[in-house]
Scaffold this motif. Structure first.
Motif, short mmCIF file in Angstrom:
data_model
loop_
_atom_site.label_atom_id
_atom_site.label_comp_id
_atom_site.label_asym_id
_atom_site.label_seq_id
_atom_site.Cartn_x
_atom_site.Cartn_y
_atom_site.Cartn_z
N PRO A 1 0.86 -1.19 0.00
CA PRO A 1 0.00 0.00 0.00
C PRO A 1 0.89 1.24 0.00
CG PRO A 1 -0.77 -1.60 1.60
CD PRO A 1 0.55 -2.11 1.10
N LEU A 2 0.54 2.23 -0.82
CA LEU A 2 1.36 3.45 -0.89
C LEU A 2 0.65 4.52 -0.08
CD1 LEU A 2 2.65 3.96 -4.52
CD2 LEU A 2 3.84 3.04 -2.53
N LEU A 3 0.80 4.43 1.23
CA LEU A 3 0.14 5.38 2.12
C LEU A 3 1.21 6.30 2.68
CD1 LEU A 3 -2.27 2.83 3.81
CD2 LEU A 3 -2.82 4.53 2.05
N THR A 4 1.24 7.51 2.13
CA THR A 4 2.21 8.48 2.62
C THR A 4 1.76 8.88 4.02
OG1 THR A 4 0.98 10.37 1.80
CG2 THR A 4 2.50 9.33 0.27
N SER A 5 2.70 9.34 4.83
CA SER A 5 2.29 9.79 6.16
C SER A 5 3.18 10.94 6.57
CB SER A 5 2.36 8.62 7.16
OG SER A 5 1.74 8.99 8.37
N ASN A 6 3.21 11.92 5.68
CA ASN A 6 3.97 13.15 5.92
C ASN A 6 3.01 14.33 5.84
OD1 ASN A 6 3.67 12.52 3.12
ND2 ASN A 6 5.10 14.13 2.61
N ASP A 7 3.53 15.53 6.03
CA ASP A 7 2.66 16.71 5.97
C ASP A 7 2.56 17.17 4.51
OD1 ASP A 7 1.24 19.01 6.19
OD2 ASP A 7 2.35 19.78 7.92
N LEU A 8 1.45 16.82 3.87
CA LEU A 8 1.31 17.11 2.43
C LEU A 8 1.21 18.61 2.15
CD1 LEU A 8 -1.30 14.41 1.28
CD2 LEU A 8 1.15 14.18 1.62
N ARG A 9 0.99 19.41 3.23
CA ARG A 9 0.81 20.85 3.03
C ARG A 9 2.15 21.55 2.81
NH1 ARG A 9 -2.23 21.67 8.57
NH2 ARG A 9 -0.24 20.67 9.09
N SER A 10 3.24 20.88 3.17
CA SER A 10 4.54 21.57 3.12
C SER A 10 5.64 20.65 2.61
CB SER A 10 4.89 22.08 4.52
OG SER A 10 4.88 20.96 5.42
N MET A 11 5.42 20.05 1.46
CA MET A 11 6.45 19.15 0.91
C MET A 11 7.49 19.95 0.14
SD MET A 11 4.29 15.92 -0.51
CE MET A 11 3.02 16.79 -1.40
N ASN A 12 8.76 19.59 0.32
CA ASN A 12 9.79 20.24 -0.51
C ASN A 12 9.84 19.54 -1.88
OD1 ASN A 12 11.28 17.93 -0.22
ND2 ASN A 12 12.69 18.78 1.29
#
Ligand code: GAL
Length: 495
Positions: A374-385
């Protein structure tokens, strides 16, 4: 192209620039389709799928042979409705913009299976733990759209632990925390669905969740029914506060599996018992679409004690599990840590160190796609570099993850610190990942014979977005510490 050239700093800069460019270019040209090409849903239940496509906007979407009961929204590519008649429907999707048009074949399978390719989305846990609330979910849904992730196939927004009120209501119905979710979950799912995305929730097979909120034990039916009323699309079901017995695990997971199946909604079932009692042997039978195979992932390459989920310890534990994965049933080596840089509340010890490097995150994405995880990201998508975006939004690696055959890659070579994985793809091409687990740079000659291939294959570097010529005799690869090169091999006979 000879990758050893990339040792020269100026060329490196050029390559980095062109990689960033190639992702940016996705939003300029002709329409291009991405992500899953086969979607499963139960008969007579709400269907929602956003056709993932990039290209200059506006894009107008049309379809041919869409089954009765579904509608495609021309301006967004969102397909909605209900299909009552089971069957495999072959649909043509057409996307047109100022630059031209493109077509793809989409299969809609109305039957008893969901997740015919590994689910793609986001989970709140790694970074946000107990700070999950309505505002966050809405902002993440917006970011999934504005970052372009939805256009690449990401669709689930999964709320993990801590959405709960202190207790259920007087009738035993689950309730969300009224302060964190003032409008209730139905209102929130309407918001998420209006963006063409899906909403997931979390509970536990015990009386309490791991965060000590109320669990699902002995409330399976009322919970599944309520989740359906709330418009929930996925349930992650944890294993805290349950007697550590296999029989108990099977019975409790089966109970919730049955309740979800009877809920009148297509709800994906994610089993989270950290690999206890080898769920790959039974989780599918109790209704699971994917099951955790390990303890929680940490934002660390290696840690002691070894049973903690460092990247390497989790990766090693997947090696023998390839035969258990396939359409509708996947091994889950846990959500991703890409882009967290040690800041995840649950995974990085509150920023005590910097987490993995970008090269290591690229390896992480490469191998999760190869492993059909499963490709479940778990970072803050609002502030990706940009580095994080280039990793999570690389259409070529996502295509390997979402391939219809649904194979989990097998490790076919273990040569010192070089591990080579092979994943066969539906159209006869083969994805190969060459992973350097060493802290040192390594050279490696990749030979056709090692891969059990005969004939002539052309190789494309999935991260550099470039052709590398044929793999007739060997390819001389040069790998940075902890780097993974992913190659797409296509037989010249099949061209
Ligand atoms: C753990 C689970 C994590 C997260 C956490 C919430 O058991 O493995 O992924 O869900 O519980 O408390």
């Amino acid at each position: 192209m000879n990758r050893s050239l990339f040792l020269f700093p100026i060329l490196w800069l050029a390559v980095l620039f062109s990689t960033a460019q190639s992702n940016a270019l996705l939003y300029e040209g002709l329409p291009v389709f991405h992500g899953a090409t086969i979607i499963g849903n139960y008969p007579g239940t709400d269907f929602l799928f956003t056709v993932p496509a990039t290209g200059e906007r506006p894009i107008t979407f049309f379809s041919k042979d869409l089954p009765k009961g579904l509608n495609l929204e021309a301006t967004t590519g969102i397909i909605k409705g209900k299909v009552s008649e089971p069957g495999e429907y072959h649909v043509k999707i057409i996307a047109a913009n100022a630059k031209g048009r493109a077509e793809e074949d989409l299969k809609i399978v109305i039957g008893d299976a969901l997740c015919l390719t590994p689910p793609m989305g986001w989970n709140s846990w790694n970074v946000f733990t107990n700070t999950l609330d309505e505002k966050l979910v809405m902002e993440i849904a917006d970011a999934m759209v504005s970052s372009g992730m939805r256009d690449l196939g990401y669709q689930y927004i999964n709320m993990d632990d801590y959405w709960h009120a202190p207790a259920r209501d007087a009738n035993g119905k689950p309730l969300p925390d009224p302060k964190k979710f003032p409008h209730g979950i139905r209102w929130l799912s309407d918001y998420v669905h209006s963006r063409g995305l899906k909403l997931g929730i979390y509970s536990d097979a015990g009386n309490k969740t791991c965060g000590k909120c109320f669990g699902g034990f002995q409330h399976e039916e009322i919970d599944a029914k309520t989740y359906a009323e709330w418009g929930i699309d996925l349930l992650k079901y944890d294993f805290c506060f349950v007697p550590l017995k296999k029989k108990e695990a099977l019975a409790r997971y089966q109970k919730m599996g049955n309740a979800l199946k009877g809920s009148g909604r297509s709800i994906v079932y994610s089993i989270c018992n950290w690999g206890l009692f080898k769920p790959w042997n039974w989780a599918e039978n109790v209704g699971g679409n994917y099951w955790r195979t390990t303890p929680d992932i940490r934002d660390k390459w290696k840690i002691t004690p070894f049973w903690y989920g460092s990247f390497m310890s989790i990766l090693k534990r997947q090696t023998k599990l390839y035969k258990y994965a396939g359409p509708g049933h996947w091994n889950d080596p846990d959500m991703m840590i890409v882009g967290n840089y040690g800041l995840g509340k649950a995974t990085g010890g509150g920023g005590a160190d910097k987490g993995l490097t970008d090269t290591e995150y690229q390896t992480h994405m490469s191998l999760w796609c190869m492993l059909a995880a499963p490709l479940l990201t778990s970072n803050d998508l609002r502030s990706m570099n940009d580095a994080t975006k280039n990793i999570l939004l690389n259409p070529e690696i996502i295509a390997i993850s979402q391939d219809e055959l649904g194979e989990q890659a097998k490790r076919v070579v273990k040569a010192g610190s070089i591990w080579v994985y092979r994943k066969n793809l539906k159209d006869g091409s083969v994805a190969i990942a060459v992973f350097n687990k060493s802290k040192k740079e390594k050279k490696f000659d990749l030979k056709e014979a090692q891969l059990n291939l005969t004939g002539t294959y052309t190789a494309r570097d999935v991260w550099q977005h470039s052709e590398m010529g044929t793999l007739k005799n060997k390819l001389n690869l040069s790998l940075n510490p902890h780097e993974t090169i992913v190659l797409l091999l296509t037989s010249t006979q099949s061209k």
